[in-house]
Design a protein around this motif. Structure first.
Motif, PDB file in Angstrom:
ATOM      1  N   GLY A  35       0.802  -1.215   0.000  1.00  0.00           N
ATOM      2  CA  GLY A  35       0.000   0.000   0.000  1.00  0.00           C
ATOM      3  C   GLY A  35       0.832   1.260   0.000  1.00  0.00           C
ATOM      4  O   GLY A  35       2.050   1.221   0.181  1.00  0.00           O
ATOM      5  N   TRP A  36       0.128   2.364  -0.233  1.00  0.00           N
ATOM      6  CA  TRP A  36       0.727   3.688  -0.183  1.00  0.00           C
ATOM      7  C   TRP A  36      -0.035   4.547   0.819  1.00  0.00           C
ATOM      8  O   TRP A  36      -1.269   4.536   0.842  1.00  0.00           O
ATOM      9  CB  TRP A  36       0.689   4.350  -1.559  1.00  0.00           C
ATOM     10  N   TYR A  37       0.722   5.275   1.617  1.00  0.00           N
ATOM     11  CA  TYR A  37       0.188   6.224   2.580  1.00  0.00           C
ATOM     12  C   TYR A  37       0.813   7.585   2.282  1.00  0.00           C
ATOM     13  O   TYR A  37       1.822   7.677   1.592  1.00  0.00           O
ATOM     14  CB  TYR A  37       0.539   5.805   4.007  1.00  0.00           C
ATOM     15  N   ARG A  38       0.220   8.625   2.836  1.00  0.00           N
ATOM     16  CA  ARG A  38       0.812   9.942   2.694  1.00  0.00           C
ATOM     17  C   ARG A  38       0.598  10.756   3.961  1.00  0.00           C
ATOM     18  O   ARG A  38      -0.350  10.523   4.709  1.00  0.00           O
ATOM     19  CB  ARG A  38       0.253  10.677   1.474  1.00  0.00           C
ATOM     20  N   GLN A  39       1.502  11.705   4.152  1.00  0.00           N
ATOM     21  CA  GLN A  39       1.405  12.582   5.319  1.00  0.00           C
ATOM     22  C   GLN A  39       1.787  13.988   4.905  1.00  0.00           C
ATOM     23  O   GLN A  39       2.922  14.229   4.481  1.00  0.00           O
ATOM     24  CB  GLN A  39       2.310  12.095   6.449  1.00  0.00           C
ATOM     25  N   GLU A  46      -2.217   9.177   6.293  1.00  0.00           N
ATOM     26  CA  GLU A  46      -3.461   8.575   5.836  1.00  0.00           C
ATOM     27  C   GLU A  46      -3.192   7.547   4.736  1.00  0.00           C
ATOM     28  O   GLU A  46      -2.255   7.677   3.956  1.00  0.00           O
ATOM     29  CB  GLU A  46      -4.424   9.650   5.303  1.00  0.00           C
ATOM     30  N   LEU A  47      -4.082   6.552   4.718  1.00  0.00           N
ATOM     31  CA  LEU A  47      -3.999   5.528   3.698  1.00  0.00           C
ATOM     32  C   LEU A  47      -4.476   6.101   2.361  1.00  0.00           C
ATOM     33  O   LEU A  47      -5.522   6.734   2.308  1.00  0.00           O
ATOM     34  CB  LEU A  47      -4.867   4.333   4.095  1.00  0.00           C
ATOM     35  N   ALA A  91       2.420  15.941  -0.264  1.00  0.00           N
ATOM     36  CA  ALA A  91       2.682  15.199   0.973  1.00  0.00           C
ATOM     37  C   ALA A  91       3.944  14.360   0.793  1.00  0.00           C
ATOM     38  O   ALA A  91       4.470  14.243  -0.329  1.00  0.00           O
ATOM     39  CB  ALA A  91       1.507  14.278   1.304  1.00  0.00           C
ATOM     40  N   VAL A  92       4.389  13.786   1.876  1.00  0.00           N
ATOM     41  CA  VAL A  92       5.390  12.726   1.795  1.00  0.00           C
ATOM     42  C   VAL A  92       4.635  11.413   1.657  1.00  0.00           C
ATOM     43  O   VAL A  92       3.738  11.124   2.456  1.00  0.00           O
ATOM     44  CB  VAL A  92       6.303  12.699   3.035  1.00  0.00           C
TER      45      VAL A  92
END
Length: 120
Positions: A35-39, A46-47, A91-92
């Motif tokens: 999966g990929w998340y970002r912040q 968040e997912l 985001a990162v």
């Protein structure tokens, strides 16, 4: 030990595209979910999207129709194709990979993060 190496982030104008990659390495890996998340600054992580070993995908509503997650099982790699990017996508981005190594040792590993900036 499972290592994840991310690539593909950068600066792009609104409406542009980027493709993120995340390659997992380690001995005798059996990878399940990826999966990929970002912040974003000041926000919680968040997912964004997930993909199972069988290829089933899931996305947060804000990226549906714009982002596509995919995987290459032979390369232990997960991708995130991001189209029609918006400033709020800035985001990162972190990849997450779950599975087993050495046949029975469960792992849940994170990439180092790659910055995506959408700005004109």
């Amino acid at each position: 030990q499972v290592q994840l190496v991310e690539s593909g982030g950068g600066l792009v104008q609104p409406g542009g595209s980027l493709r993120l990659s995340c390659a997992a390495s380690g001995s005798n890996l059996k990878i399940n979910a990826m999966g990929w998340y970002r912040q974003a600054p000041g926000n919680q992580r968040e997912l964004v999207a997930t993909i199972t070993s069988g290829g089933s995908t899931n996305y947060i509503d804000s990226v549906k129709g714009r982002f596509t997650i995919s995987r290459d099982n032979a390369k232990n790699t997960v991708y995130l194709q991001m189209n029609s990017l918006k400033p709020e996508d800035t985001a990162v981005y972190y990849c997450n990979v779950q599975g087993y190594r050495g046949g029975w040792l469960k792992f849940d590993s994170w990439g180092q993060g790659t910055q995506v900036t959408v700005s004109s």
